[in-house]
Design an enzyme around this catalytic site. Sequence first.
Site, short mmCIF file in Angstrom:
data_model
loop_
_atom_site.label_atom_id
_atom_site.label_comp_id
_atom_site.label_asym_id
_atom_site.label_seq_id
_atom_site.Cartn_x
_atom_site.Cartn_y
_atom_site.Cartn_z
N ASP A 21 -1.63 -41.95 -8.34
CA ASP A 21 -1.89 -43.11 -7.47
C ASP A 21 -1.07 -44.13 -6.92
O ASP A 21 -0.04 -44.22 -7.82
CB ASP A 21 -3.37 -43.70 -7.73
CG ASP A 21 -3.46 -44.04 -9.11
OD1 ASP A 21 -2.38 -44.11 -9.77
OD2 ASP A 21 -4.42 -44.27 -9.60
N ASN B 110 -15.41 -47.99 -15.48
CA ASN B 110 -16.57 -47.31 -14.53
C ASN B 110 -16.47 -45.86 -14.45
O ASN B 110 -17.23 -45.17 -13.96
CB ASN B 110 -16.76 -48.15 -13.37
CG ASN B 110 -15.50 -47.81 -12.56
OD1 ASN B 110 -14.51 -47.09 -12.93
ND2 ASN B 110 -15.38 -48.34 -11.25
N HIS C 31 -13.93 -44.24 -13.62
CA HIS C 31 -12.95 -43.56 -12.54
C HIS C 31 -11.67 -42.97 -13.31
O HIS C 31 -11.35 -43.05 -14.37
CB HIS C 31 -12.58 -44.64 -11.64
CG HIS C 31 -11.41 -45.86 -12.05
ND1 HIS C 31 -11.56 -47.05 -12.25
CD2 HIS C 31 -10.20 -45.66 -12.58
CE1 HIS C 31 -10.49 -47.85 -12.43
NE2 HIS C 31 -9.73 -46.93 -12.73
N GLU D 299 -13.13 -43.92 -7.51
CA GLU D 299 -14.12 -44.58 -8.16
C GLU D 299 -15.55 -43.73 -8.11
O GLU D 299 -15.68 -42.62 -7.38
CB GLU D 299 -14.25 -45.77 -7.13
CG GLU D 299 -12.97 -46.55 -6.97
CD GLU D 299 -13.02 -47.60 -8.17
OE1 GLU D 299 -13.51 -47.45 -9.27
OE2 GLU D 299 -12.20 -48.54 -8.02
C1 GLP Z 1 -6.12 -47.90 -13.35
C2 GLP Z 1 -5.55 -46.66 -12.76
C3 GLP Z 1 -6.08 -45.23 -13.89
C4 GLP Z 1 -6.20 -45.87 -15.23
C5 GLP Z 1 -7.36 -46.68 -15.15
C6 GLP Z 1 -7.36 -47.41 -16.69
O1 GLP Z 1 -6.39 -48.56 -12.19
N1 GLP Z 1 -5.44 -46.35 -11.51
O2 GLP Z 1 -5.30 -44.34 -13.44
O3 GLP Z 1 -6.45 -44.75 -15.83
O4 GLP Z 1 -7.11 -47.80 -14.22
O5 GLP Z 1 -6.18 -48.21 -16.93
P1 GLP Z 1 -6.19 -49.06 -18.34
O6 GLP Z 1 -5.19 -48.07 -19.40
O7 GLP Z 1 -5.23 -50.01 -17.81
O8 GLP Z 1 -7.30 -49.46 -18.97
#
Ligand code: GLP
Length: 243
Positions: free
Chosen positions: A70, A139, A141, A146
């Site tokens: 992304d 959440n 995702h 989402e």
């Molecule tokens: C982000 C990304 C995800 C990631 C998630 C958790 O927003 N788009 O690909 O897995 O949130 O991130 P973190 O490892 O900082 O908790």
Amino acid sequence: MTEPTITTLEDAAAVSSAVAQHVAQAIQAKPKLTLGLATGNTFRAIYADLVALYEKGGFSLAQAKAFNLDEYVGLAADHPASFATYMKQHLFNHVDFAPGAARLPEVAGGDIAAACAAYEQAIATAGGIDLQLLGIGRNGHIGFNEPGSPFDSRTREVALTASTQSANAVDFPPGEAVPPTAATMGIGSILDAREIVLVVTGAHKAEALHRAFHADPSIDCPASALHRHHNVHVFCDKAAAGL
Ligand code: GLP
């Protein structure tokens, strides 16, 4: 419903080291591997461990390809909070991907829908993703899919929830808002990967991990779509596995 392989390790450092070794072994076994890459805090240590293995001469990415999950819509690639910048800082500047072989959605401007379609086409032309790395949001995702994202969704522009925006605000310069939308591979795009590695660390992710695999699959928890995949390997620490 297929059960994932679950590896539970003592702490986040052990998880990061195990995931880096798993990726390195996959590249050694198939130098032309196509990787699906993730960002987020969880992956900083994983990429650091992977770079350390690379520097020891463990593998080369010269023949490999990579597609990130992304990117924020409307941020220039060189913006300090873009995922393009993150990937350069943590991985791309330190390993030997061929120029242009490691990509993210190019959605700084222009026709976003066309850029998303081109990204799907590029993944298909590369022969699909062999090994998809995934984190998980609180959440549930995955990528930026989402809650409410259809399980057959493809790469597209999505609105970020307030909770995701506030979780990611720390990456942005003071006073600068998190973009309201991002381009993300869809859940269907993710499920097309031949192998999926989901990395979950910390007590704050325990509920999301529990919902992903111990409740009925539902679009309310995007990660629960992983039930539909036959080759998922979860690496988690004891804190995340707490529920
Ligand atoms: C982000 C990304 C995800 C990631 C998630 C958790 O927003 N788009 O690909 O897995 O949130 O991130 P973190 O490892 O900082 O908790």
